[in-house]
Design a protein around this motif. Sequence first.
Motif, mmCIF file in Angstrom:
data_model
loop_
_atom_site.group_PDB
_atom_site.id
_atom_site.type_symbol
_atom_site.label_atom_id
_atom_site.label_comp_id
_atom_site.label_asym_id
_atom_site.label_seq_id
_atom_site.Cartn_x
_atom_site.Cartn_y
_atom_site.Cartn_z
ATOM 1 N N ILE A 4 57.973 58.562 50.520
ATOM 2 C CA ILE A 4 56.632 58.126 50.110
ATOM 3 C C ILE A 4 56.686 57.536 48.709
ATOM 4 C CG2 ILE A 4 54.319 58.943 49.488
ATOM 5 C CD1 ILE A 4 54.636 60.988 51.823
ATOM 6 N N GLU A 5 57.360 58.203 47.796
ATOM 7 C CA GLU A 5 57.483 57.713 46.424
ATOM 8 C C GLU A 5 58.193 56.372 46.378
ATOM 9 O OE1 GLU A 5 57.174 57.231 42.436
ATOM 10 O OE2 GLU A 5 56.145 58.748 43.643
ATOM 11 N N THR A 7 58.417 54.168 48.771
ATOM 12 C CA THR A 7 57.615 53.143 49.434
ATOM 13 C C THR A 7 56.539 52.589 48.523
ATOM 14 O OG1 THR A 7 58.030 54.041 51.637
ATOM 15 C CG2 THR A 7 56.020 52.723 51.363
ATOM 16 N N PHE A 8 55.770 53.464 47.899
ATOM 17 C CA PHE A 8 54.594 53.009 47.153
ATOM 18 C C PHE A 8 54.845 52.778 45.666
ATOM 19 C CE2 PHE A 8 52.837 55.414 50.787
ATOM 20 C CZ PHE A 8 52.158 54.360 51.399
ATOM 21 N N ARG A 12 50.610 53.435 44.931
ATOM 22 C CA ARG A 12 50.190 54.387 45.963
ATOM 23 C C ARG A 12 48.667 54.369 46.110
ATOM 24 N NH1 ARG A 12 52.353 60.434 46.956
ATOM 25 N NH2 ARG A 12 50.726 61.135 48.370
ATOM 26 N N ILE A 17 48.110 60.682 52.712
ATOM 27 C CA ILE A 17 49.400 60.089 53.049
ATOM 28 C C ILE A 17 50.351 61.197 53.484
ATOM 29 C CG2 ILE A 17 51.376 58.768 52.196
ATOM 30 C CD1 ILE A 17 49.496 57.467 50.156
ATOM 31 N N ARG A 152 54.192 45.250 46.050
ATOM 32 C CA ARG A 152 53.561 46.459 46.572
ATOM 33 C C ARG A 152 52.062 46.531 46.283
ATOM 34 N NH1 ARG A 152 58.882 47.824 46.057
ATOM 35 N NH2 ARG A 152 59.641 49.486 47.416
ATOM 36 N N LYS A 156 47.559 49.099 47.785
ATOM 37 C CA LYS A 156 46.301 49.665 47.271
ATOM 38 C C LYS A 156 45.093 49.153 48.058
ATOM 39 C CE LYS A 156 46.090 51.564 43.384
ATOM 40 N NZ LYS A 156 45.846 52.985 43.092
ATOM 41 N N VAL A 190 48.817 56.525 56.583
ATOM 42 C CA VAL A 190 47.828 56.361 55.517
ATOM 43 C C VAL A 190 46.442 56.315 56.154
ATOM 44 C CG1 VAL A 190 47.029 54.813 53.698
ATOM 45 C CG2 VAL A 190 49.472 55.054 54.124
#
Length: 194
Positions: A4-5, A7-8, A12, A17, A152, A156, A190
């Motif tokens: 997760i970290e 990826t975003f 984020r 998530i 990225r 958001k 998400v």
Amino acid sequence: AAAIEQTFGSQRPELCIEAVASSGGTGAIHNFIWNYSSPGDAVLTHDWHWQPYTALCSDTLRRLETFTLLDDNQKFNIAAFEQKVQELIAVQKNLAVILNTPNNNPTGYSLADAEWEQVLAVINKYATAQKPIAILADIAYIDYAPDQVGCRKFMKLFEKLSPHAFAAFAFSMSKGFTLYGQRTGALIGVSKDP
């Protein structure tokens, strides 16, 4: 948590998530198709796509349908996308959509943030409690983008997603970490609703 970290990063979204490990990005796509579409249904993607999408659909008793990725100006064809979403959601109980961006395989095309806003507006327009829509961002090649923060920012935008829509990201360690044979990835969900 690490997937997760990765990826975003700093982009984020402020949403619920969660992630589940998968056998690479391909496994994440398979799990998305299996869990967010029904046997016999169409899964929607663009005409320029990674060919294994077809096999992943047929192996799970689904079929792949496409819309024209680029319009006459070589921009994302939002009109074709909306037409196909409207057509499929009218005849299915739900719809699963796969968009491979940034760095689409095989074209290299990346949706701009404004194009993502249009995509999410279409999803929100057609997703209802009776006919939910799930959208997967296949981000396998995100680590090849020249601006790792800028590429990225679209993430958001998913904060604007309807409660009747679900979003997911197919995370892969194969490309960016050069671990192609290790089959390590995650399907990251998400949503506004835990």
